[in-house]
Structures are given as C-alpha cells and as structure tokens.
Design a protein around this motif. Structure first.
Motif, PDB file in Angstrom:
ATOM      1  N   PRO A   7       0.930  -1.111   0.021  1.00 49.49           N
ATOM      2  CA  PRO A   7       0.217  -0.257  -0.087  1.00 49.49           C
ATOM      3  C   PRO A   7       1.250   1.164   0.161  1.00 49.49           C
ATOM      4  O   PRO A   7       0.228   1.970  -0.516  1.00 49.49           O
ATOM      5  CB  PRO A   7      -0.624  -0.326   1.199  1.00 49.49           C
ATOM      6  CG  PRO A   7      -0.461  -1.484   1.293  1.00 49.49           C
ATOM      7  CD  PRO A   7       0.293  -1.818   0.680  1.00 49.49           C
ATOM      8  N   ARG A  37      -1.504  -2.007  -4.268  1.00 46.43           N
ATOM      9  CA  ARG A  37      -1.826  -1.954  -5.631  1.00 46.43           C
ATOM     10  C   ARG A  37      -1.470  -2.776  -6.768  1.00 46.43           C
ATOM     11  O   ARG A  37      -0.471  -3.245  -6.944  1.00 46.43           O
ATOM     12  CB  ARG A  37      -0.691  -0.622  -5.271  1.00 46.43           C
ATOM     13  CG  ARG A  37      -1.802   1.156  -4.779  1.00 46.43           C
ATOM     14  CD  ARG A  37      -0.333   1.589  -4.489  1.00 46.43           C
ATOM     15  NE  ARG A  37       0.759   0.959  -3.698  1.00 46.43           N
ATOM     16  CZ  ARG A  37       2.115   1.827  -4.292  1.00 46.43           C
ATOM     17  NH1 ARG A  37       2.376   2.450  -5.209  1.00 46.43           N
ATOM     18  NH2 ARG A  37       3.050   0.495  -3.691  1.00 46.43           N
ATOM     19  N   CYS A  38      -2.267  -2.404  -7.260  1.00 50.23           N
ATOM     20  CA  CYS A  38      -2.181  -3.018  -9.094  1.00 50.23           C
ATOM     21  C   CYS A  38      -0.334  -2.742  -9.244  1.00 50.23           C
ATOM     22  O   CYS A  38      -0.143  -0.861  -9.602  1.00 50.23           O
ATOM     23  CB  CYS A  38      -2.638  -3.224  -9.945  1.00 50.23           C
ATOM     24  SG  CYS A  38      -2.119  -4.007 -11.578  1.00 50.23           S
ATOM     25  N   THR A  42      -1.906   0.898 -10.925  1.00 52.49           N
ATOM     26  CA  THR A  42      -1.540   1.308  -9.983  1.00 52.49           C
ATOM     27  C   THR A  42      -3.125   0.767  -8.881  1.00 52.49           C
ATOM     28  O   THR A  42      -2.935   1.984  -7.753  1.00 52.49           O
ATOM     29  CB  THR A  42      -0.536   2.122  -9.829  1.00 52.49           C
ATOM     30  OG1 THR A  42      -1.314   3.397 -10.074  1.00 52.49           O
ATOM     31  CG2 THR A  42       0.987   1.820 -10.472  1.00 52.49           C
ATOM     32  N   ARG A  43      -3.866   1.126  -9.611  1.00 53.54           N
ATOM     33  CA  ARG A  43      -5.012   1.341  -8.777  1.00 53.54           C
ATOM     34  C   ARG A  43      -5.461   0.393  -7.607  1.00 53.54           C
ATOM     35  O   ARG A  43      -4.721  -0.582  -7.249  1.00 53.54           O
ATOM     36  CB  ARG A  43      -6.332   0.441  -9.817  1.00 53.54           C
ATOM     37  CG  ARG A  43      -6.420   1.870 -10.566  1.00 53.54           C
ATOM     38  CD  ARG A  43      -7.596   2.235 -10.959  1.00 53.54           C
ATOM     39  NE  ARG A  43      -8.257   0.570 -11.754  1.00 53.54           N
ATOM     40  CZ  ARG A  43      -8.856   0.385 -13.064  1.00 53.54           C
ATOM     41  NH1 ARG A  43      -7.722   0.599 -13.432  1.00 53.54           N
ATOM     42  NH2 ARG A  43      -9.210  -0.839 -12.679  1.00 53.54           N
ATOM     43  N   LEU A  44      -6.360   0.699  -6.504  1.00 54.38           N
ATOM     44  CA  LEU A  44      -5.707  -0.122  -5.288  1.00 54.38           C
ATOM     45  C   LEU A  44      -6.551  -1.629  -5.464  1.00 54.38           C
ATOM     46  O   LEU A  44      -7.879  -1.560  -6.845  1.00 54.38           O
ATOM     47  CB  LEU A  44      -7.232   0.349  -4.220  1.00 54.38           C
ATOM     48  CG  LEU A  44      -6.594   1.855  -3.508  1.00 54.38           C
ATOM     49  CD1 LEU A  44      -7.372   2.769  -2.569  1.00 54.38           C
ATOM     50  CD2 LEU A  44      -5.239   1.855  -2.955  1.00 54.38           C
ATOM     51  N   HIS A  60      -8.720  -6.225  -8.728  1.00 53.19           N
ATOM     52  CA  HIS A  60      -9.294  -5.152  -8.591  1.00 53.19           C
ATOM     53  C   HIS A  60     -10.404  -4.537  -7.657  1.00 53.19           C
ATOM     54  O   HIS A  60     -11.248  -5.986  -8.025  1.00 53.19           O
ATOM     55  CB  HIS A  60      -8.965  -4.269  -9.959  1.00 53.19           C
ATOM     56  CG  HIS A  60      -8.082  -4.878 -10.767  1.00 53.19           C
ATOM     57  ND1 HIS A  60      -6.528  -5.671 -11.024  1.00 53.19           N
ATOM     58  CD2 HIS A  60      -7.079  -3.590 -11.550  1.00 53.19           C
ATOM     59  CE1 HIS A  60      -6.181  -5.347 -11.981  1.00 53.19           C
ATOM     60  NE2 HIS A  60      -5.928  -4.252 -11.748  1.00 53.19           N
TER      61      HIS A  60
END
Length: 232
Positions: A7, A37-38, A42-44, A60
């Motif tokens: 994170p 994060r991906c 980079t999305r949560l 995701h």
C-alpha cells in the motif's frame, strides 16, 4: 493475482503479507485496511480468500480497464514515433548490433526459457515499430523495451519448457515508448506478469539496470549474429 504492490512501499507483497499488514493496521477485516496496488495500473486492490489453503489472491476493486486483464491493450505497442532523427536512429541500431550478445544474455535472465527464434521475432517487431527512432531513446535500456514487443508463449519457448505465458508491462501512464524517457534519469517501472489459462499467477518487478553491458558472457554464434543483423 497472487502478488501486488505494498500500500505504501514500492515492493511486492503476497496475500499473507497483506493479512499481516491489515493486522498491524488494527483492522478487524483485511479489506478494511489500505488496499494493495496493482503494479501496472496502480489502482487499489482487495484481497479474496481462495478455495483452499494458500489460494488467497488480490483482485481489482473496480471493473475499469487494466492492461493486465488484456495484454493486447498495451497502448505503446503499434504506435510508431512521430519525430524521427535519422542520425539517432542509425546510432541506436548500431548500438544494438554491437551489443547483440549482451542484450540476448540479459533477455535470457529475465525471460524464462526464451528461445532464439523469439529473439528474432523481437528484432523484427522492433524494426516494424521503428523502436530505434524514438526521441531520447537510451539504447542501454533496449532489453527492457524489447521484452514488451511480443507475448512469450509456452509453445514458443526453448524446448517448450515454459509452463506459463509471460507478458511485460509498464505502468498504465506509459502511452508510447517515447514516454519511457520523458523524465530523464527515472525509467518507468517494468513488470512481468505470468498467466495460466488467462488468469494472473505471478507478478515480478524487473530491475532495469545496465550492468549487463559489463559482463563477459558466452556470445551468439557468428551465424546467429548474421541472422539478427539481417532481420534488423
């Protein structure tokens, strides 16, 4: 996927690592903690327990597009450079030709069971996409552009020893190969994603160092070098 970015830190963590992070964050439920994060978009992400022990994974939180879900959607593939410098193009091609053996050895270290024919396919794609003509191209980083040009399939691997499909990605902000060099001195993060039957199995961050140029390793044969140069 079985690994995601921490994170807060730029390192990969496993499902078990994230559970420990959530516990240390005093969260009663894992997904109440700050999400991992991906490594590409980079999305949560949230965690989901598996059907059996050790099967927990990340997914995701939303249904928005991510290149890891559709490798063909990598935007930087298929977009040739708009501004071409013939002198720079020639210098970049010469660098690649003069260091083919070292580049090949570097690819062998980051692409499990890469076959020489795959290397030939990469060189053909680099020519088709005019990779050597990108403005501000740092030729020492060519191995890390080459690996994004094709998908590495099990049936194309050396002696068919590769069990998983591999694709290489830059973070989703990269829209063209030219974007890799916009911020000089800060090369974009490169990630190798391993797939099995279309599902992400493993994530590996690739060290985009240039130390490969300093190593004395076995060379390609003269016949292989001539084949490479002919394709280029």
């Amino acid at each position: 996927m079985f690994e995601a970015l921490h994170p807060y830190e730029n390192r990969l963590i496993t499902y078990s690592d994230y559970l420990e992070f959530a516990l240390e964050s005093n969260c009663s439920k894992p997904n109440d903690a700050k999400g991992a994060r991906c490594p590409v978009c980079t999305r949560l992400m949230k965690v989901r327990s598996g059907h059996k022990k050790g099967d927990g994974h990340f997914c995701h939180k939303d249904d928005k597009f991510c290149p890891t879900k559709a490798p063909a959607g990598r935007p930087y593939i298929g977009l040739p450079p708009s501004d071409i410098d013939p002198i720079a193009t020639k210098l970049n091609q010469e660098f690649a030709q003069n260091n083919l053996s070292k580049i090949w050895n570097r690819l062998q270290s980051i692409v499990p069971f890469i076959d020489f024919k795959e290397f030939i396919d990469i060189l053909a794609e680099a020519k088709r996409l005019r990779v050597y003509s990108y403005a501000n191209l740092e030729p020492k980083l060519l191995p890390y552009v080459y690996v994004t040009l094709i998908n590495f399939l099990p049936n194309k691997s050396f002696q068919k020893k590769r069990k998983l499909k591999f694709c290489f990605f830059y973070e989703s902000e990269v829209q063209t190969y030219g974007d890799l060099w916009i911020n000089q001195g800060s090369f974009s993060r490169l990630t190798r994603i391993s797939y099995n039957n279309g599902k992400t199995q493993r994530v590996t961050l690739i060290d985009t160092n240039t130390a490969y140029l300093e190593r004395e390793q076995d060379s390609l044969s003269q016949k292989q070098l001539e084949w490479c140069i002919k394709i280029m």
